[in-house]
Structures are given as C-alpha cells and as structure tokens.
Write an enzyme that holds these catalytic residues in place. Structure first.
Site, short mmCIF file in Angstrom:
data_model
loop_
_atom_site.label_atom_id
_atom_site.label_comp_id
_atom_site.label_asym_id
_atom_site.label_seq_id
_atom_site.Cartn_x
_atom_site.Cartn_y
_atom_site.Cartn_z
N TRP A 91 4.12 -21.26 1.76
CA TRP A 91 4.91 -20.07 1.42
C TRP A 91 5.78 -20.38 0.21
O TRP A 91 6.43 -21.42 0.15
CB TRP A 91 5.77 -19.68 2.63
CG TRP A 91 6.70 -18.53 2.39
CD1 TRP A 91 6.41 -17.35 1.77
CD2 TRP A 91 8.09 -18.46 2.76
NE1 TRP A 91 7.52 -16.54 1.75
CE2 TRP A 91 8.57 -17.20 2.34
CE3 TRP A 91 8.97 -19.33 3.41
CZ2 TRP A 91 9.87 -16.77 2.55
CZ3 TRP A 91 10.27 -18.92 3.62
CH2 TRP A 91 10.71 -17.66 3.20
N ASP A 101 6.47 -23.51 11.57
CA ASP A 101 7.00 -22.21 11.15
C ASP A 101 6.06 -21.14 11.71
O ASP A 101 4.87 -21.11 11.36
CB ASP A 101 7.04 -22.17 9.61
CG ASP A 101 7.77 -20.95 9.09
OD1 ASP A 101 8.13 -20.06 9.89
OD2 ASP A 101 7.98 -20.87 7.85
N LYS A 128 8.05 -9.66 11.12
CA LYS A 128 6.74 -9.01 11.03
C LYS A 128 6.34 -8.41 12.37
O LYS A 128 5.96 -7.25 12.45
CB LYS A 128 5.66 -10.01 10.58
CG LYS A 128 6.12 -11.08 9.63
CD LYS A 128 6.27 -10.62 8.20
CE LYS A 128 7.01 -11.69 7.40
NZ LYS A 128 6.96 -11.57 5.98
C1 LMR Z 1 6.04 -13.07 2.00
O1 LMR Z 1 5.56 -14.20 1.99
O2 LMR Z 1 5.69 -12.18 1.22
C2 LMR Z 1 7.07 -12.71 3.04
O3 LMR Z 1 7.27 -13.78 3.89
C3 LMR Z 1 8.31 -12.18 2.45
C4 LMR Z 1 9.13 -13.20 1.71
O4 LMR Z 1 10.33 -13.29 1.99
O5 LMR Z 1 8.60 -13.91 0.85
#
Ligand code: LMR
Length: 393
Positions: free
Chosen positions: A127, A208, A243
């Site tokens: 992420w 996570d 989510k």
């Molecule tokens: C994403 O990956 O788009 C979501 O988890 C929102 C974010 O805060 O990045």
C-alpha cells in the site's frame, strides 16, 4: 519559520480525488482511491449503518471522552471478528483506533519502544502509504519480493527465501487478504509455508487486514490471522472498518497484539495506551459505536453481512465485466489476472506513460503504478474503459 519549506508532493492516491473531481469531461472514470462504489457510481452509507446511527441518536447519553483504548464492547466484538471463536484471549489485547492508519501508527510506536533496531519487512509493492506512514514514524523498512509483473502472480518462493534470511526478531508486514495494490494473495498452503518460516526464523508477523469480507467471506479472509495466532507467540494485527462497514471518514479500526503470556500482554497494553495518549489522546467514538451496535445485535449483524456480500459480489462482477470487454478490444493481451485477483484492486499492467495517456486523452484516473479500483467500473462505463485501454496499448 516556514520560508525554507517547499510544497509537499500531492499524495499518489488521495491526490487523484481532486484531479478527477475537477475534470469536466462527462466520460471521466475514477479508478483511483480505494472506496467502494455501487452500480450508480456512488458510495452510499450502508442501510445497516443508517439504522444503527438512528439507534445511537436515540440511546447515546454522553459525549464524554472514552478512554485511550476505546469502548470495551467494540473491542471485544472486533477481536472476535478478527480472531474467531478460538482466539487466545488470555494473551491478546485489542484497542479501538482512528482507522487502520491510526492502528499502524500506534503499532509503529510500540515496535520502536519494544525493539527500535528491528526492521519491518514490507511486500514489494505494498500500500502506497505503508512506507511513508511506518517509515515516517521512525521504523526501518526493508522490502521482500511479492508481485511478479511478468507472470502477474505472487513470487512465493522468492518471498520465502528472503524471509528465511531475515534476522530473528524482525517484523513482517503482511496483508491478510485482498493485497493492496495487486489483489493477489497467498493460497492457504502458501500461508502455511509463510507461517512455517515465521516460526522457524522467530519473526514477528504484523498483519494489516483492511478488507475482511471482500475476498471470499469474513472467516476465510481472516485465515492468515487465525492460523498465525495458533502458531506464533507474538503478533500484531491492524484492522480497518473503512471498507467493510463503509465508514471511511468516521475513522474506525483496531490494533490487536498477541503476547507470549498474559503478564506480558498487560505490560504491552499499558505501553500501547501510553503511546495512544501521546499521539491522538483518545480515539473518535461515533463510527466505532455504530460498528459495536451492529456486531452486538444478531439482526443488525445479519443485515450487515448481506450488504457486505453485495459489495463483494459487485466487485467480482466488475472484474469479470472488464476482463470480458478487454478480450474483445485487446484480444492479444492477457488480462486473466483481473479475475484471479480479489477485493478492490489489481494492476492493469500498463506503463506509467500509458496511465498518463489514459488520464489526458480519455479522462480515466488510476494510480501511476496502474493499480485500478474495480469498484469504479460500471456497466455504462466499461465500454469506454476497455476501448481506451486498447487505444493506449
Ligand atoms: C487506497 O489504497 O486507495 C485506500 O486504502 C485509501 C487510502 O487511504 O490510500
């Protein structure tokens, strides 16, 4: 004071929200930030959340602070949702946090207090905010191989080989399900192998789980958490209700820590609460109170699971819709990974230049890595989307 500062770069994901909003082209499509959208392209409040909010309005009799750990009824319900009925509760603690990000930040503080020289291994890629959030908190991060661009699959052998070389006591950040950004998760057997390596090497899993219920179902999606909790002495788990309850802006999450024994758990609990006090003092209440009402009431819980299933099914359908449309518009390209992935995301598998062209020429927005949020696909826009992708390939 501020004259030396340069403007910060727009966030790779959140920056797209404003860019898309300001685009006046009627055909624009937002495949950027990870929020669920229905067939009409909206992110509505879940019906069950509205019901719980009405109950809350009627029954809530105080807005006084809740403690640093949040509400006990929420924490107990979320712990059960995360760890299942066989949770090792005597070694486990769970606190309420401001979303998954708040949870990650508190976890970072705890790790630094416990062992500041430990490295945290993160999937490559992970992420986009994991690295700035955890690295910015002061943790030392190292990547482990995860996604193979050529075969569009998880590099499980390379991942395991890297983790086998990690020093004992290092931390491994894992995505429980719906890996963000690739959408590809280890299989059950692969999770077992990852756990074997974690146990053999004395690594600390840090899982996570931001998308529980979006891959297969609530229990299957928590397999990695529950399997590891059975086998390891210590672990950390961050969850988010953004989510699966659609409570993005209300900031609801948890941090759970499994300790080697209950005495250590109590010490960790005191340290975590102390860390919370120094970061945001106490968590916000509203969203967690809503989740607590839902999880602690059989009817509301059943209604929630139905809405969650609908969201998951729609994401699956939209993956198939785009996959089939691309088979027609780009017959020489393999997009089979679109339907092998789960949850909101997968890589489209185009270059950054092609991503830029999709935005400039076709008003289609996605992260530079070509990660797409499949919730942005609708029966109405899939034709424009597939034709535009074919045009830039
Ligand atoms: C994403 O990956 O788009 C979501 O988890 C929102 C974010 O805060 O990045």
């Amino acid at each position: 004071m501020f004259e030396e500062l340069q403007a910060a770069k727009a966030d790779a994901i959140l920056g797209l929200i404003a860019e898309h909003r300001n685009d006046s082209r009627a055909e624009k499509i937002d495949l950027g930030v990870g929020v669920y959208r229905n067939a009409g392209g909206e992110t509505p409040v879940l019906d069950v959340v509205k019901t719980a909010e009405r109950q809350l309005l009627e029954t809530q009799d105080s807005k006084a602070y809740i403690g640093t750990a949040g509400a006990p009824a929420f924490n107990t319900a979320m712990q059960a949702l995360t760890f299942g009925s066989s949770a090792p509760v005597d070694r486990l603690m769970t606190i309420q946090t401001p979303g998954g990000s708040g949870s990650l930040r508190v976890a970072a503080s705890l790790l630094l207090r416990a062992r500041s020289d430990a490295s945290v291994w993160t999937s490559d890629p992970t992420w986009a905010n994991h690295v700035p959030l955890l690295g910015g908190a002061g943790l030392n991060l190292k990547p482990y191989p995860y996604y193979d661009v050529q075969s569009q699959s998880v590099k499980i052998d390379e991942m395991l080989a890297t983790l086998r070389e990690a020093p004992a006591g290092d931390v491994v950040l894992l995505h429980a399900c719906c890996h963000n950004p690739s959408g590809l998760d280890p299989s059950i057997d692969e999770w077992r192998s990852i756990t074997d390596v974690v146990v053999e090497r004395g690594l600390i899993p840090f899982i996570d789980m931001a998308y529980q219920g979006f891959a297969a179902d609530l229990d299957s999606d928590a397999f990695a958490v529950r399997h590891m909790a059975d086998r390891v002495p210590e672990m950390l788990v961050s969850t988010s209700s953004s989510k699966n309850f659609g409570l993005y802006r209300d900031r609801v999450g948890t941090l759970s820590i499994l300790a080697a024994d209950s005495a250590t758990r109590d010490i960790v609990y005191s340290q975590v609460n102390n860390a919370v006090r120094t970061i945001y003092s106490v968590p916000p209440d509203h969203g967690a109170a809503v989740v607590s009402l839902i999880l602690n009431n059989d009817d509301l819980r059943a209604a929630w699971e139905l809405e969650l299933n609908e969201m998951r099914d729609r994401l699956r359908e939209m993956r198939a819709l785009l996959h089939d449309a691309l088979r027609d518009t780009a017959p020489n390209c393999d997009f089979s990974h679109l339907v092998r992935a789960t949850g909101m995301f997968c890589f489209l598998g185009v270059t950054a230049d092609q991503v830029a062209r999709l935005k400039k020429e076709f008003a289609i927005y996605m992260v530079d890595s070509s990660r797409i949020n499949v919730a942005g696909i609708t029966a109405d826009n899939v034709g424009h989307l597939a034709a535009s992708i074919a045009a830039v390939l």
